[in-house]
Motif scaffolding. Structure first.
Motif, PDB file in Angstrom:
ATOM      1  N   ASN A 675      36.986 -34.823 -19.462  1.00  0.00           N
ATOM      2  CA  ASN A 675      38.511 -34.524 -19.562  1.00  0.00           C
ATOM      3  C   ASN A 675      38.572 -33.956 -21.039  1.00  0.00           C
ATOM      4  O   ASN A 675      39.321 -32.925 -21.457  1.00  0.00           O
ATOM      5  CB  ASN A 675      39.151 -35.750 -19.502  1.00  0.00           C
ATOM      6  CG  ASN A 675      39.231 -36.236 -18.068  1.00  0.00           C
ATOM      7  OD1 ASN A 675      39.909 -35.371 -17.353  1.00  0.00           O
ATOM      8  ND2 ASN A 675      38.468 -37.182 -17.916  1.00  0.00           N
ATOM      9  N   SER A 676      37.838 -34.708 -22.161  1.00  0.00           N
ATOM     10  CA  SER A 676      37.931 -34.033 -23.556  1.00  0.00           C
ATOM     11  C   SER A 676      37.258 -32.779 -23.748  1.00  0.00           C
ATOM     12  O   SER A 676      37.787 -32.047 -24.792  1.00  0.00           O
ATOM     13  CB  SER A 676      37.414 -35.254 -24.414  1.00  0.00           C
ATOM     14  OG  SER A 676      35.945 -35.297 -24.148  1.00  0.00           O
ATOM     15  N   VAL A 677      36.337 -32.643 -22.959  1.00  0.00           N
ATOM     16  CA  VAL A 677      35.636 -31.200 -22.897  1.00  0.00           C
ATOM     17  C   VAL A 677      36.328 -29.989 -22.630  1.00  0.00           C
ATOM     18  O   VAL A 677      36.597 -29.018 -23.180  1.00  0.00           O
ATOM     19  CB  VAL A 677      34.240 -31.343 -22.033  1.00  0.00           C
ATOM     20  CG1 VAL A 677      33.678 -29.848 -22.065  1.00  0.00           C
ATOM     21  CG2 VAL A 677      33.483 -32.302 -22.642  1.00  0.00           C
ATOM     22  N   ILE A 697      45.579 -26.208 -14.395  1.00  0.00           N
ATOM     23  CA  ILE A 697      45.836 -27.367 -13.749  1.00  0.00           C
ATOM     24  C   ILE A 697      44.487 -28.166 -13.752  1.00  0.00           C
ATOM     25  O   ILE A 697      43.334 -27.749 -13.231  1.00  0.00           O
ATOM     26  CB  ILE A 697      46.314 -27.184 -12.347  1.00  0.00           C
ATOM     27  CG1 ILE A 697      47.551 -26.564 -12.266  1.00  0.00           C
ATOM     28  CG2 ILE A 697      46.315 -28.908 -11.657  1.00  0.00           C
ATOM     29  CD1 ILE A 697      47.980 -26.242 -10.809  1.00  0.00           C
ATOM     30  N   VAL A 698      44.287 -29.478 -14.496  1.00  0.00           N
ATOM     31  CA  VAL A 698      43.152 -30.070 -14.537  1.00  0.00           C
ATOM     32  C   VAL A 698      43.240 -31.413 -13.951  1.00  0.00           C
ATOM     33  O   VAL A 698      43.970 -32.223 -14.130  1.00  0.00           O
ATOM     34  CB  VAL A 698      42.794 -30.406 -16.226  1.00  0.00           C
ATOM     35  CG1 VAL A 698      41.461 -30.973 -16.220  1.00  0.00           C
ATOM     36  CG2 VAL A 698      42.694 -28.972 -16.881  1.00  0.00           C
ATOM     37  N   GLU A 699      42.452 -31.608 -12.837  1.00  0.00           N
ATOM     38  CA  GLU A 699      42.346 -32.993 -12.362  1.00  0.00           C
ATOM     39  C   GLU A 699      41.477 -34.032 -12.796  1.00  0.00           C
ATOM     40  O   GLU A 699      40.704 -33.425 -13.960  1.00  0.00           O
ATOM     41  CB  GLU A 699      41.925 -32.807 -10.716  1.00  0.00           C
ATOM     42  CG  GLU A 699      42.820 -31.804  -9.905  1.00  0.00           C
ATOM     43  CD  GLU A 699      42.422 -31.789  -8.413  1.00  0.00           C
ATOM     44  OE1 GLU A 699      41.551 -32.620  -8.068  1.00  0.00           O
ATOM     45  OE2 GLU A 699      43.097 -31.005  -7.661  1.00  0.00           O
ATOM     46  N   PRO A 700      41.546 -35.312 -12.682  1.00  0.00           N
ATOM     47  CA  PRO A 700      40.686 -36.357 -13.533  1.00  0.00           C
ATOM     48  C   PRO A 700      39.431 -35.856 -13.405  1.00  0.00           C
ATOM     49  O   PRO A 700      38.846 -35.533 -12.091  1.00  0.00           O
ATOM     50  CB  PRO A 700      41.170 -37.508 -12.951  1.00  0.00           C
ATOM     51  CG  PRO A 700      42.630 -37.252 -12.363  1.00  0.00           C
ATOM     52  CD  PRO A 700      42.843 -35.923 -11.804  1.00  0.00           C
ATOM     53  N   LEU A 701      38.590 -35.764 -14.559  1.00  0.00           N
ATOM     54  CA  LEU A 701      37.211 -35.532 -14.606  1.00  0.00           C
ATOM     55  C   LEU A 701      36.418 -36.738 -14.972  1.00  0.00           C
ATOM     56  O   LEU A 701      36.934 -37.695 -15.429  1.00  0.00           O
ATOM     57  CB  LEU A 701      36.932 -34.353 -15.466  1.00  0.00           C
ATOM     58  CG  LEU A 701      37.684 -33.233 -15.001  1.00  0.00           C
ATOM     59  CD1 LEU A 701      37.505 -31.894 -16.157  1.00  0.00           C
ATOM     60  CD2 LEU A 701      37.438 -32.477 -13.784  1.00  0.00           C
ATOM     61  N   PHE A 715      32.860 -24.396 -19.825  1.00  0.00           N
ATOM     62  CA  PHE A 715      34.172 -24.116 -19.443  1.00  0.00           C
ATOM     63  C   PHE A 715      34.872 -23.142 -19.939  1.00  0.00           C
ATOM     64  O   PHE A 715      35.657 -22.479 -19.375  1.00  0.00           O
ATOM     65  CB  PHE A 715      34.981 -25.585 -19.499  1.00  0.00           C
ATOM     66  CG  PHE A 715      34.725 -26.620 -18.503  1.00  0.00           C
ATOM     67  CD1 PHE A 715      35.294 -26.416 -17.184  1.00  0.00           C
ATOM     68  CD2 PHE A 715      33.980 -27.574 -18.691  1.00  0.00           C
ATOM     69  CE1 PHE A 715      34.863 -27.320 -16.115  1.00  0.00           C
ATOM     70  CE2 PHE A 715      33.586 -28.600 -17.835  1.00  0.00           C
ATOM     71  CZ  PHE A 715      34.227 -28.321 -16.581  1.00  0.00           C
ATOM     72  N   GLN A 716      34.879 -22.746 -21.372  1.00  0.00           N
ATOM     73  CA  GLN A 716      35.306 -21.682 -21.978  1.00  0.00           C
ATOM     74  C   GLN A 716      35.154 -20.303 -21.421  1.00  0.00           C
ATOM     75  O   GLN A 716      36.065 -19.591 -21.233  1.00  0.00           O
ATOM     76  CB  GLN A 716      34.959 -21.863 -23.383  1.00  0.00           C
ATOM     77  CG  GLN A 716      35.798 -20.804 -24.412  1.00  0.00           C
ATOM     78  CD  GLN A 716      35.320 -21.180 -25.853  1.00  0.00           C
ATOM     79  OE1 GLN A 716      35.284 -22.142 -26.200  1.00  0.00           O
ATOM     80  NE2 GLN A 716      35.153 -20.121 -26.444  1.00  0.00           N
TER      81      GLN A 716
END
Length: 819
Positions: A675-677, A697-701, A715-716
């Motif tokens: 999530n922090s990534v 939209i970011v779901e829990p990772l 991710f970038q």
């Protein structure tokens, strides 16, 4: 003449008046009789008498309609001159010859029927002679109704023909209606009286049964358990006076030892409406506990639903039952002990014969069969009579007879008990391998031979299959370029493959069964012993070790030691596997050296290439700033092309440098919150996200062991691609992770332009672009970097896309917690 006519009319009027007058008298008397009547038969008899006495008819009778097979009409009351006319009248209301008379037609038609002249009416023919003998000339039949059904008829007979005119008929119909009403009223009254009597009797019986019963009876409301009434049995069982119990609940009186019994009883009553012999533990007035049986029904008392319960104290009965049971058991034991000596031998014998899993044959010393169990009959296919006529030698094929008979003779002479494998022949001629165990038994006056036969066909097949499997396994293990050893818990050799023999120049027959410490070099054993101990303690061990003479040639081996568990989860040995990884190590060293050289080259190349590019860019910008006013549009566009080209070249060199460093400059994997990534990647792309109005939209990772900086780059790149290749007004990107058995599947889904299926693999190659730079900027290396990062983490990456609808980039990262 006119005077005579007037005279006749006057007589007719007088006669009609008399007829009507008598009919009215009968109707009035009938009404009074109905009012005063107390029972049905008396009313009918009284009515018949009134008709014959007051109305001066010859005879009157009432018949009940019977719904029997013959549809008969049963006379029940009559009066007047009957003279046993009704004894043989045999009237029916069926549609037959004898049912065509006035009575039958009146019942079927539900209408009054008059026979004005019996001597002439053809329908009256069956009864004409009997009617003439008694002076009957005409008759009238009136049906009696219960609602719309005829249940009886009123039959009136006259000595005159044409005796019934319309006015008299109307009065007699009214008479019949009054009679019907009276009968039905009497029947209703009788039913009511019977019901009231039955109710009084039931209440008396209930009261006597309730109060006089030795069993504790009580009436309790279902809703709150309030006691409404108890009997003397209740007082005696629970120790409460009637006044103490009534008006209190069972909970207030603390009658329940276990409230779960109360709840279960109420639940059953509410669902089934009754309770039979429910065993519960209750408590008396002074705390004495007892065991009881409760039977209960739900009843209505006024407007309340109540429980009528019968409670029987079975404490003493249960104790008596236990005592009786114990005494019976002791008695049975004594009887069994006294008869055991007589039955013991037979029971053992029958148990051995009938309960045996093997076929059992008993023969005399000459080989004649004496007895066989059911298993032997099934195995050999004979009936008992057929089998006991055979000699033992007939159960074997010719080639095995001598072998079997020699063993038989040895047992007969008590030289030895034998166990042998031999072929046995069934009745149908088929043979099967059997294991025969035999012994001689001395019965005092004779010696018999006892033989157990066991079909070992499946065992033989399993042994053959096991042998084939072992040979196949040995063939496989001997052909593998891997050294395989199996040691027991004492570290003794139990198996080595051919590779071991070749590598260590030792023959397997020389070492099997011997401890490893006696076979291999002591220094080598000292190194491996600790790992063997760990494996035999249940740990899987893998390590690398050099073998060979130091300073000359040494090979590097990867050694894996795996514990072998039995069915009870106990270690019963271990597998040792050695793989020669010398060449692999050399390749890895060469690859490491090559990567270092490549990284150095990439760094030098990027530095040396970027230096002249910066010079070109700097001088071009200087030229434009000082002499730009002297340039025409073409020269200015050339200068812009130079600047743009050098910038793209610098970006390309930077991406190539990043690509080359993925495998060489990566950091050690550490537990990282994904999530922090993603948050860090989004911060890096904040400007692009705001300019494009993108929705992320970011779901829990999950948290995984990985290289944080490389995952940020991954991710970038994926998110920037989704923003770049989107023609929607608001790009929408959704990031999620799905846990699988051994890894996590990450998905970056967008609503962009999509990718055609034939290009889904090509996009991850270096410099592979699907669009021109004028359409979309970029170097064509971003997705290649993503692929290299994922591969370094031990995962896979791919894309799923539908043109014009969007693309989902998928990649996996192993769950090293699972490993």
């Amino acid at each position: 003449m006119p005077n005579k006519l007037l005279q006749n009319q006057d007589q007719d009027l007088k006669r009609d008046f008399q007829v009507v007058n008598r009919a009215l008298r009968v109707l009035s008397a009938c009404t009074q009789a109905v009012i005063r009547a107390t029972d049905e038969m008396t009313l009918l008899q009284t009515l018949c008498q009134l008709i014959t006495e007051e109305a001066a008819y010859r005879m009157a009778w009432v018949g009940y309609v019977c719904h029997d097979e013959g549809k008969t009409v049963q006379p029940v009351a009559w009066a007047g001159y009957e003279a046993e006319y009704l004894k043989d009248v045999n009237i029916t209301w069926a549609d037959t010859e004898r049912g065509q008379g006035p009575t039958g037609r009146a019942i079927r038609s539900h209408q009054p029927i008059a026979c004005q002249n019996m001597l002439k009416d053809p329908s009256f023919a069956p009864w004409r002679e009997a009617a003439q003998q008694r002076g009957y000339q005409s008759s009238l039949v009136l049906p009696l109704f219960n609602e719309d059904k005829v249940f009886a008829t009123l039959n009136i007979y006259s000595v005159e023909a044409d005796a019934f005119n319309q006015r008299e008929l109307a009065l007699l119909i009214e008479l019949a209606d009054s009679l019907s009403f009276g009968i039905l009223a009497l029947r209703a009254k009788q039913k009511q009286q019977q019901a009231e009597a039955a109710l009084r009797l039931s209440e008396e019986k209930f009261s006597k049964a309730f109060y006089s019963s030795p069993v504790a009876n009580c009436i309790i409301t279902l809703e709150n358990g309030l006691i409404l009434d108890v009997n003397h049995g209740f007082e005696w069982v629970f120790g409460y006076d009637r006044e103490e119990a009534i008006g209190h609940t069972t909970l207030e009186l603390q009658m329940w030892q276990d409230l779960a019994d109360r709840q279960a009883m109420l639940q059953q009553l509410q669902t089934q409406g009754n309770l039979r012999d429910y065993e519960a533990k209750l408590q008396k007035h002074h705390g004495e506990k007892f065991l009881c049986l409760i039977s209960a029904e739900t009843i209505e008392v006024g407007e309340n639903i109540c429980i009528l319960a019968a409670i029987e104290d079975i404490t003493e009965r249960r104790q008596a039952e236990l005592t009786t049971l114990q005494l019976n058991e002791e008695l049975e034991q004594r009887v069994e002990e006294r008869t055991a000596a007589l039955r013991k031998s037979e029971q053992r014998y029958r148990a051995l014969m009938d309960g045996a899993c093997d076929a059992i044959l008993v023969a005399d010393t000459q080989g004649n069969l004496l007895e066989a169990n059911q298993k032997a009959l099934e195995m050999l296919g004979y009936t008992e009579v057929e089998l006991l006529q055979l000699h033992a030698s007939k159960l074997h094929p010719p080639q095995d007879v001598d072998k079997a008979m020699q063993a038989f003779a040895g047992m007969a002479k008590r030289e030895t008990d034998r166990c042998l494998d031999v072929l046995v022949v069934r009745k149908d001629g088929r043979c099967f391998p059997a294991e025969i165990t035999g012994t001689s038994i001395d019965l005092g006056d004779e010696t018999v031979l006892w033989g157990n036969f066991r079909d070992i066909t499946e065992r033989k097949q399993a042994q053959a299959a096991l042998q084939r499997s072992q040979e196949f396994l040995r063939l496989i293990t001997d052909s593998l370029p891997v050294c395989i050893v199996y040691l027991d818990t004492e570290q003794r050799y139990q198996f080595v493959n051919h590779t071991y023999e070749v590598w260590f120049n030792r023959n397997r027959e020389e070492i099997l069964g011997k401890p490893m410490g006696e076979i291999i070099d002591p220094q080598v054993y000292a190194t491996i012993q600790g790992y063997l101990d760990r494996a035999l303690a249940g740990e899987t061990v893998t390590y690398e070790q050099l073998f060979g003479q130091e300073g000359i040639t040494q090979n590097c081996f990867q050694i894996s030691i795996l514990p072998d568990w039995n069915h009870d989860r106990q270690v019963q040995g271990c597998f040792v596997m050695l793989v020669d990884i010398t060449n692999k190590k050399l390749v890895e060293q060469e690859l490491k050296r090559s990567n270092q050289e490549l990284e150095q080259f990439a760094y030098v190349a990027s530095h040396d290439l970027q230096e002249p590019l910066r010079a070109v860019t700097g001088y071009t910008q200087l030229l434009m700033s000082e002499y730009g006013d002297h340039f025409d549009e073409t020269a200015q566009s050339y200068a812009e092309f130079i600047t743009d080209g050098t910038k793209r070249m610098q970006l390309l060199i930077q991406d190539l440098l990043t690509y080359s460093r993925v495998g060489t400059r990566g950091k050690e994997f550490a537990l990282t919150d994904c999530n922090s990534v993603v948050k860090e990647a989004l911060r890096n792309l904040q400007v692009a996200i705001e300019e494009s109005h993108a929705e992320i939209i970011v779901e829990p990772l999950p948290s995984l062991k990985l290289d944080r900086s490389q995952l940020v780059q991954l991710f970038q790149n994926l998110i920037s691609n989704s923003i770049k290749f989107c023609e929607q007004e608001h790009p929408r990107i959704q990031i999620r992770a799905i846990q699988r058995q051994t890894d996590f599947l990450f998905q970056v889904e967008d609503n962009g332009i999509g990718i055609k299926p034939q290009y889904l693999e090509r996009i991850f190659e270096v410099f592979k672009r699907l669009h021109t730079r004028r359409e979309y900027s970029g170097t064509g290396i971003g997705l290649a970097i993503c692929k290299k990062i994922v591969l370094r983490h031990g995962g896979q990456i791919w894309a799923e896309s539908t043109p014009n609808l969007g693309t989902t980039f998928c990649f996996t990262i192993p769950d090293r917690h699972y490993e």
